[in-house]
Enzyme design. Structure first.
Site, short mmCIF file in Angstrom:
data_model
loop_
_atom_site.label_atom_id
_atom_site.label_comp_id
_atom_site.label_asym_id
_atom_site.label_seq_id
_atom_site.Cartn_x
_atom_site.Cartn_y
_atom_site.Cartn_z
N THR A 1 0.82 -1.21 0.00
CA THR A 1 0.00 0.00 0.00
C THR A 1 0.85 1.26 0.00
O THR A 1 1.97 1.27 0.56
CB THR A 1 -0.89 0.01 1.26
OG1 THR A 1 -1.50 1.30 1.38
CG2 THR A 1 -0.10 -0.26 2.53
N TYR B 1 -1.85 0.11 9.99
CA TYR B 1 -2.11 -0.59 8.73
C TYR B 1 -0.88 -0.52 7.83
O TYR B 1 -0.38 -1.55 7.34
CB TYR B 1 -3.33 0.03 8.03
CG TYR B 1 -3.49 -0.41 6.61
CD1 TYR B 1 -3.75 -1.75 6.31
CD2 TYR B 1 -3.38 0.49 5.56
CE1 TYR B 1 -3.87 -2.17 4.99
CE2 TYR B 1 -3.52 0.08 4.24
CZ TYR B 1 -3.76 -1.25 3.96
OH TYR B 1 -3.88 -1.66 2.67
C1 UD1 Z 1 -6.13 4.74 3.09
C2 UD1 Z 1 -4.76 4.17 2.93
C3 UD1 Z 1 -4.77 3.16 1.84
C4 UD1 Z 1 -5.77 2.10 2.17
C5 UD1 Z 1 -7.12 2.77 2.33
C6 UD1 Z 1 -8.13 1.73 2.78
C7 UD1 Z 1 -3.18 5.86 3.63
C8 UD1 Z 1 -2.27 6.94 3.19
N1 UD1 Z 1 -3.84 5.23 2.64
O1 UD1 Z 1 -6.43 5.51 1.95
O2 UD1 Z 1 -3.52 2.56 1.74
O3 UD1 Z 1 -5.80 1.15 1.18
O4 UD1 Z 1 -7.08 3.78 3.31
O5 UD1 Z 1 -8.58 1.92 4.04
O6 UD1 Z 1 -3.29 5.56 4.79
N2 UD1 Z 1 -12.47 11.27 2.75
C9 UD1 Z 1 -13.50 12.15 3.06
N3 UD1 Z 1 -14.70 11.63 3.45
C10 UD1 Z 1 -14.92 10.29 3.58
C11 UD1 Z 1 -13.88 9.39 3.27
C12 UD1 Z 1 -12.66 9.92 2.87
O7 UD1 Z 1 -13.34 13.37 2.97
O8 UD1 Z 1 -16.05 9.88 3.97
C13 UD1 Z 1 -11.19 11.80 2.28
C14 UD1 Z 1 -10.00 11.45 3.12
O9 UD1 Z 1 -9.80 12.39 4.14
C15 UD1 Z 1 -8.88 11.43 2.05
C16 UD1 Z 1 -9.60 10.96 0.79
O10 UD1 Z 1 -10.97 11.22 1.01
O11 UD1 Z 1 -8.42 12.75 1.82
C17 UD1 Z 1 -9.42 9.47 0.52
O12 UD1 Z 1 -9.73 8.73 1.71
P1 UD1 Z 1 -9.99 7.16 1.69
O13 UD1 Z 1 -10.84 6.82 0.51
O14 UD1 Z 1 -10.49 6.78 3.03
O15 UD1 Z 1 -8.58 6.50 1.43
P2 UD1 Z 1 -7.17 6.85 2.09
O16 UD1 Z 1 -7.32 7.22 3.53
O17 UD1 Z 1 -6.46 7.81 1.20
#
Ligand code: UD1
Length: 337
Positions: free
Chosen positions: A118, A142
């Site tokens: 990841t 993780y």
């Molecule tokens: C993270 C992990 C990734 C993992 C994935 C699965 C890191 C850097 N990356 O990705 O390796 O495979 O989780 O759990 O730790 N967001 C919102 N609202 C939401 C959900 C997300 O604003 O309801 C934003 C987050 O703050 C982020 C972006 O969307 O900026 C992507 O988030 P998300 O889809 O959860 O994935 P990551 O956290 O990037």
């Protein structure tokens, strides 16, 4: 089934897409999945064995019975906030199980190993851009659980004939364009999945976590890769190893990112209706920007993405969510909490 490929976690989101690609390419496949997060119905090819990757006796038996030379290892827990709350659960399931699997592979003389890692191993890279040579500094259990597995694999490969490819996934999204399989994980936290759930009415609203980042519109930036392109990368990785390629680590991303607001706009545009959006504080453990340097995978594997298109990613995710909604209470939703 002699000479089959073993796919751990092959009933899960990414694993099931890779199993489908392997099956379509003519590989014999044995899937090992404990169905804690995966779905029997998602395994479209090969044989499903229900069990744990950390079950040394079972895995040893499978490797022998099917004369397995290649293993693709997906089985893992992947929810970042959960890993922060339950670190030993993640180290046990992700790191210790991988050690057990590697020990079985060594005993059985497995030749090729493709490992699902990841971008979380990078933590917060400078400028938000990570190349395979960037320092690793995970900021959540993780990411650490995966990085420790990477190290074990690297060291085993240095000490034995095993060759491996470690694939570091950026933000995987989208589903099979024919909507046969898709992202079904209960209590999803991934942005595109959550946004599509909100679009189809499974959630009342979607929250933006952080609007004060130093990005173009204040929200987090990620490199979203379609699961079909990622699955193709796995097949190319396997072929590369089968043809004698050296062990290596490769980023899986497109090399450019989208903000949270851009993603939500795409969901609204494709769904044709506005989402109910709430603006909230930053989520702990989130880097502001995380985008891949994505050149090496093209050079080493000759990989060319086909679906580098946010609208396509969102459309396939939305189609899948609509299908899940229609099936509510049956089959796929059986793991739903
Ligand atoms: C993270 C992990 C990734 C993992 C994935 C699965 C890191 C850097 N990356 O990705 O390796 O495979 O989780 O759990 O730790 N967001 C919102 N609202 C939401 C959900 C997300 O604003 O309801 C934003 C987050 O703050 C982020 C972006 O969307 O900026 C992507 O988030 P998300 O889809 O959860 O994935 P990551 O956290 O990037």
């Amino acid at each position: 089934m002699d000479g089959a490929v073993l796919v751990t976690g092959g009933a899960g989101y990414i694993g099931s897409h890779v199993v489908r690609h392997l099956g379509e390419a003519g590989y014999s496949v044995v899937v090992l999945d404990n169905l804690s997060k995966g779905f029997r119905e998602a395994v479209l090819y090969g044989e499903l064995v229900v069990g744990d990757t950390g079950d040394r006796q079972l895995v040893g038996q499978l490797l022998r019975d099917y004369s397995i030379k290649s293993v693709l290892h997906f089985a893992a827990l992947t929810v970042v906030p959960e890993s922060v709350a339950k670190p030993l659960y993640y180290y046990g399931n992700n790191t210790c199980s991988t050690r057990s699997l590697l020990a079985c592979c060594q005993e059985a003389g497995v030749a090729h190993f493709v490992f699902s890692s990841t971008a979380a191993v990078y933590g917060i890279p400078p400028e938000g851009l990570a190349s395979e040579d960037s320092p690793t500094a995970p900021i959540n259990p993780y990411g650490t659980s995966k990085l420790m597995s990477e190290w074990m694999l690297r060291d085993l490969a240095a000490a034995s004939p095993l060759r491996h490819i470690t694939l570091r996934y950026f933000n995987v999204a989208g589903c099979d364009p024919q909507t046969r399989i898709g992202q079904s994980t209960p209590n999803a936290t991934l942005l595109i999945k959550v946004a599509c759930e909100a679009a189809v009415g499974k959630r009342e609203s979607i929250s933006i976590f952080g609007t004060d980042y130093a990005t173009t519109d204040g929200t987090g930036v990620r490199d979203y890769i379609h699961v079909e392109d990622l699955a193709d990368a796995h097949l190319k990785a396997l072929r590369y190893l089968e043809e004698g390629g050296n062990s290596t680590t490769l980023n899986c991303g497109y090399g450019h990112g989208y903000t949270v607001r851009e993603v939500l706009s795409a969901v609204e545009r494709i769904h044709g209706k506005p989402l109910s959006i709430r603006e909230e504080a930053r989520r702990p453990g989130d880097p502001p920007t995380l985008v891949a340097h994505a050149q090496r995978i093209r050079e080493v594997l000759g990989w060319q993405p086909r679906y580098d298109d946010l609208d396509f990613i969102v459309r396939t995710s939305l189609d899948w969510e609509k299908k899940l909604r229609a099936r509510l209470g049956r089959g796929w939703q059986s793991n739903e909490a």
